[in-house]
Scaffold this active site. Structure first.
Site, PDB file in Angstrom:
ATOM      1  N   LYS A  10      48.779  43.184  39.328  1.00  0.00           N
ATOM      2  CA  LYS A  10      48.850  42.138  40.736  1.00  0.00           C
ATOM      3  C   LYS A  10      48.680  40.692  40.680  1.00  0.00           C
ATOM      4  O   LYS A  10      48.352  40.188  39.218  1.00  0.00           O
ATOM      5  CB  LYS A  10      47.393  42.288  41.191  1.00  0.00           C
ATOM      6  CG  LYS A  10      46.296  41.627  41.948  1.00  0.00           C
ATOM      7  CD  LYS A  10      46.013  40.462  41.485  1.00  0.00           C
ATOM      8  CE  LYS A  10      45.004  40.111  39.950  1.00  0.00           C
ATOM      9  NZ  LYS A  10      44.586  39.488  39.657  1.00  0.00           N
ATOM     10  N   ALA A  93      43.377  42.379  29.672  1.00  0.00           N
ATOM     11  CA  ALA A  93      42.559  40.676  30.246  1.00  0.00           C
ATOM     12  C   ALA A  93      43.539  39.646  30.163  1.00  0.00           C
ATOM     13  O   ALA A  93      43.687  38.690  30.189  1.00  0.00           O
ATOM     14  CB  ALA A  93      41.384  40.228  29.493  1.00  0.00           C
ATOM     15  N   GLY A  97      45.179  41.938  37.366  1.00  0.00           N
ATOM     16  CA  GLY A  97      44.410  43.077  37.985  1.00  0.00           C
ATOM     17  C   GLY A  97      44.617  44.248  37.340  1.00  0.00           C
ATOM     18  O   GLY A  97      44.457  45.822  38.013  1.00  0.00           O
ATOM     19  N   GLY A  98      45.023  44.184  36.363  1.00  0.00           N
ATOM     20  CA  GLY A  98      45.144  45.959  35.410  1.00  0.00           C
ATOM     21  C   GLY A  98      44.193  47.070  35.929  1.00  0.00           C
ATOM     22  O   GLY A  98      44.379  47.907  36.281  1.00  0.00           O
ATOM     23  N   ASP A 130      38.901  42.273  43.447  1.00  0.00           N
ATOM     24  CA  ASP A 130      39.938  42.310  43.580  1.00  0.00           C
ATOM     25  C   ASP A 130      40.159  44.380  44.149  1.00  0.00           C
ATOM     26  O   ASP A 130      41.579  44.115  43.897  1.00  0.00           O
ATOM     27  CB  ASP A 130      41.541  42.142  42.776  1.00  0.00           C
ATOM     28  CG  ASP A 130      41.221  42.702  40.833  1.00  0.00           C
ATOM     29  OD1 ASP A 130      40.290  43.082  40.833  1.00  0.00           O
ATOM     30  OD2 ASP A 130      41.989  41.567  40.113  1.00  0.00           O
TER      31      ASP A 130
END
Length: 270
Positions: A10, A93, A97-98, A130
């Site tokens: 993302k 981090a 959006g992992g 998210d």
């Protein structure tokens, strides 16, 4: 039968922070976009839920059994378990959006096998702001904390993307805490291209204060004059978008040669 899902990276093509809420979260307006690359999840039916983590960043997960994959599995009712292998290709981090992308992929896998409950959006929202956008992994405008999604005309699908990260984790909370608190105005209106061209990332400067390497990456990405280059989310990953794949690949080669210590991923916008 086993299936494989990509947990699509993302990126935020624009991120406007409008204010801090009474609950401690921030009111944002953002343009979510997704790259056709990311983590890979292999899943097959099993008696109970199990998780194996592999890949470059697998060791960075402090407790793989308390990550968003297992939490997503735990929040979705099913008649059978899943044996899941997570190939962790995205840094932790990193503003991509992992973990949320991994959770979104789990929702799609469960939907394939069993369908999703009617309240899937609420269940996704409880996992992270998210996560709902990552379930669909389609370009959208996010408002509120990012959970209120609106459709947008996606006139950027297929654009070449280069992602670069300095391999320095940058948690979200300190970056939002360092935000100056100034509302600099609403997200632009129009198509995705128009929003991306006229928007901004209000977290870029506070993130650079914490991780100065972000400024170095942005300087490198500017050299081929891409369509757009910016930091994603709360950092430290930066992206550049190109009309031509060859220009992206040339930039990737040059930056890899100059900074072999930096992480890279290439793909196209979905």
């Amino acid at each position: 039968m086993a299936i494989t899902e990509t947990a699509y990276a993302k990126i935020n093509l624009a991120l406007h922070v409008r204010g801090k809420r009474e609950d401690g979260y921030h009111e944002i307006e953002t343009l979510f976009a997704f790259v056709d690359a990311g983590d890979t999840i292999l899943a097959k039916p099993a008696e109970r839920d199990t998780l194996t983590t592999v890949g470059e960043f697998a060791q960075a997960l402090d407790n793989p059994f308390d990550n968003l994959v297992m939490r997503a599995l735990n929040t979705l009712p099913r008649p059978q378990g899943l044996d899941v292998t997570l190939e962790k290709n995205l840094p932790i981090a990193a503003g991509l959006g992992g973990g949320s992308a991994d959770a979104g992929a789990i929702f799609r896998i469960v939907e394939h096998y069993h369908g999703l409950p009617e309240d899937w959006h609420f269940r996704a929202e409880r996992l992270g702001a998210d996560v709902p956008s990552c379930v669909k992994s389609e370009m959208a405008i996010g408002r509120g904390t990012g959970t209120e999604l609106e459709a947008v005309e996606n006139d950027m699908a297929g654009m070449a993307v280069l992602l670069v990260n300095p391999r320095i984790p940058l948690p979200t909370a300190p970056v939002f805490k360092a935000w100056a608190g100034e509302d600099r105005g609403a997200l632009p209106t129009g198509t995705a291209r128009e929003i991306a061209q006229n928007g901004r990332n209000d977290l870029r400067e506070p993130a650079i204060e914490i991780c100065p390497q972000i400024a170095d990456i942005l300087e490198e990405l500017s050299r081929e004059e891409p369509f757009q280059f910016e930091m994603s989310g709360s950092g430290a990953t930066c992206f550049a978008l190109y009309e031509q794949t060859a220009a992206r690949d040339e930039a990737a080669r040059r930056i890899a040669g100059a900074h072999p210590e930096w992480w890279q991923m290439t793909g196209k916008l979905r």
